[in-house]
Design a protein around this motif. Structure first.
Motif, PDB file in Angstrom:
ATOM      1  N   ALA A  46       0.811  -1.230   0.000  1.00 15.01           N
ATOM      2  CA  ALA A  46       0.000   0.000   0.000  1.00 15.01           C
ATOM      3  C   ALA A  46       0.846   1.282   0.000  1.00 15.01           C
ATOM      4  N   GLY A  47       1.811   1.341  -0.891  1.00 17.73           N
ATOM      5  CA  GLY A  47       2.623   2.551  -1.016  1.00 17.73           C
ATOM      6  C   GLY A  47       3.806   2.638  -0.063  1.00 17.73           C
ATOM      7  N   ASP A  48       3.994   1.657   0.806  1.00 17.73           N
ATOM      8  CA  ASP A  48       5.133   1.645   1.721  1.00 17.73           C
ATOM      9  C   ASP A  48       6.332   1.087   0.962  1.00 17.73           C
ATOM     10  N   HIS A  49       7.128   1.995   0.408  1.00 15.87           N
ATOM     11  CA  HIS A  49       8.241   1.588  -0.456  1.00 15.87           C
ATOM     12  C   HIS A  49       9.332   0.841   0.309  1.00 15.87           C
ATOM     13  N   GLU A  50       9.554   1.207   1.563  1.00 16.70           N
ATOM     14  CA  GLU A  50      10.559   0.497   2.363  1.00 16.70           C
ATOM     15  C   GLU A  50      10.133  -0.950   2.591  1.00 16.70           C
TER      16      GLU A  50
END
Length: 91
Positions: A46-50
């Protein structure tokens, strides 16, 4: 009751939570049909690139047979992800 060790307990809890989240996403991606794995990864991160990058490293390690969920291996990426270069490591 105060925290001893300058908040080290908080850091340990955050690391454990990050490890558990990455582990859940990793396992869900592995269980998905091969043609749905990328979509599953993107949806769960959900958009958490890490998180996405960490799971991708775990998947690459798994494909190479290095035991991606091994605590030592997972701990290495947690240190890399959550500690800038030169920052002290207080597990």
């Amino acid at each position: 009751m105060g925290l001893r060790g300058g908040g080290c307990g908080v850091v340990a809890v955050e690391r454990e939570a990050a490890y558990e989240r990455a582990k859940r996403v990793f396992l869900a991606v592995l269980e998905a049909a091969p043609d749905q794995r990328e979509r599953t990864l993107l949806d769960l991160c959900a958009g958490d690139h890490e998180l996405r990058d960490a799971v991708l490293r775990l998947l690459e390690s798994h494909e190479r047979g290095r035991g991606a969920l091994d605590r030592d291996h997972a701990a290495a990426w947690l240190r890399r992800e959550h500690h800038p270069a030169g920052a002290p490591d207080n597990p």
